[in-house]
Design an enzyme around this catalytic site. Structure first.
Site, PDB file in Angstrom:
ATOM      1  N   CYS A 133      38.259  71.606  34.193  1.00  0.00           N
ATOM      2  CA  CYS A 133      37.178  70.123  35.420  1.00  0.00           C
ATOM      3  C   CYS A 133      37.655  70.500  35.655  1.00  0.00           C
ATOM      4  O   CYS A 133      37.099  71.116  37.536  1.00  0.00           O
ATOM      5  CB  CYS A 133      38.119  68.767  34.477  1.00  0.00           C
ATOM      6  SG  CYS A 133      37.353  67.724  34.731  1.00  0.00           S
ATOM      7  N   HIS A 134      38.838  69.376  37.762  1.00  0.00           N
ATOM      8  CA  HIS A 134      39.295  69.870  38.650  1.00  0.00           C
ATOM      9  C   HIS A 134      40.843  70.871  38.564  1.00  0.00           C
ATOM     10  O   HIS A 134      41.174  70.690  39.726  1.00  0.00           O
ATOM     11  CB  HIS A 134      39.748  67.789  39.247  1.00  0.00           C
ATOM     12  CG  HIS A 134      38.841  67.166  39.448  1.00  0.00           C
ATOM     13  ND1 HIS A 134      38.171  66.258  38.746  1.00  0.00           N
ATOM     14  CD2 HIS A 134      37.690  67.048  40.458  1.00  0.00           C
ATOM     15  CE1 HIS A 134      36.831  65.516  39.438  1.00  0.00           C
ATOM     16  NE2 HIS A 134      37.309  65.921  40.489  1.00  0.00           N
ATOM     17  N   GLU A 164      31.083  64.138  40.398  1.00  0.00           N
ATOM     18  CA  GLU A 164      31.460  63.701  41.837  1.00  0.00           C
ATOM     19  C   GLU A 164      31.334  62.548  41.738  1.00  0.00           C
ATOM     20  O   GLU A 164      31.231  62.191  42.182  1.00  0.00           O
ATOM     21  CB  GLU A 164      31.746  64.866  42.369  1.00  0.00           C
ATOM     22  CG  GLU A 164      33.382  64.400  43.676  1.00  0.00           C
ATOM     23  CD  GLU A 164      34.507  64.575  42.022  1.00  0.00           C
ATOM     24  OE1 GLU A 164      34.775  63.804  41.588  1.00  0.00           O
ATOM     25  OE2 GLU A 164      35.378  65.454  42.424  1.00  0.00           O
TER      26      GLU A 164
END
Length: 226
Positions: A133-134, A164
């Protein structure tokens, strides 16, 4: 004496979502579900966070039995209460590192040179570097001993620019993760928003979003067994 097989899970220490007034942190299911996969496969799991101490948590769902088991595990609970810092960790103890996501990572993973050094050392000792993910924010500034970026020329995935935008945070995060990975030479391969998607390139394993967390962990175990 044979070394115990261990995997390190890296967590953000950042708890504020820009200037929105909202809180953030590491995304709990992205730590809990890989932990379950790793421990079921026989690995010991340790935690580390950027600043040490108690890392901020986001995305908790206590109706999820795996998240409850993670939080209730005595070893994990003790580590979450007082995580070590990257400088307290010896890379030689670990077969793999997993960078867990959560928006907090966007403010502290990329610039932590000690954490990047841990990942470099694990990778160069034939270990696996993974992120979900991030979490790939932790990959953007990993430089190998030959001076190249770890992601340069590699197939990767991460929380996409489209995702995003879909969560309304394009103008809140300090950079767009997909774009910076591409600037570092990575070949970003995205799937439709929020669909589970895992990319494996040698000993680099990445997942696009929270739905990809279990798949990333399964790919790490498979890669280590190869």
């Amino acid at each position: 004496m044979t070394r115990i097989s261990k995997i390190l899970i890296a967590l953000t220490s950042h708890d504020r979502l820009g200037d929105t007034g909202r809180s953030t942190g590491f995304y709990l299911p992205e730590a809990a579900h890989p932990w379950k996969v790793f421990t079921d496969a026989g690995y010991d799991v340790d935690l580390v966070s950027v600043r040490g101490g108690k890392p901020p948590v986001d995305g908790a769902d206590t109706s999820d039995p795996i998240q409850r088991a993670f939080l209730d595990d005595a070893k994990i609970a003790a580590q979450l209460a007082a995580t070590p810092r990257p400088q307290d960790i010896d890379a030689a103890d670990y077969d793999a590192i997993l960078y867990v996501g959560g928006h907090g990572t966007m403010w502290d993973f990329a610039d932590d040179q000690v954490l990047a050094g841990l990942a470099r050392d694990i990778y160069e000792a034939d270990g696996v570097v993974a992120a979900v993910c991030h979490g790939p924010a932790g990959l953007v500034n990993i430089v190998l001993s030959d001076g190249t970026h770890l992601v340069d020329g590699k197939n990767v995935t991460a929380f996409t620019n489209g995702e995003e935008a879909a969560v309304g945070l394009t103008d809140v995060v300090p950079f767009l993760l997909q774009s910076v990975l591409e600037e570092r030479g990575a070949k970003h391969i995205g799937a439709p928003n929020f669909e589970a998607h895992v990319v494996v390139d040698g000993r680099l394993v990445t997942g696009q979003n929270p739905a990809s967390a279990t798949g990333v962990a399964e790919a790490v175990v498979k890669t280590l067994a190869a």
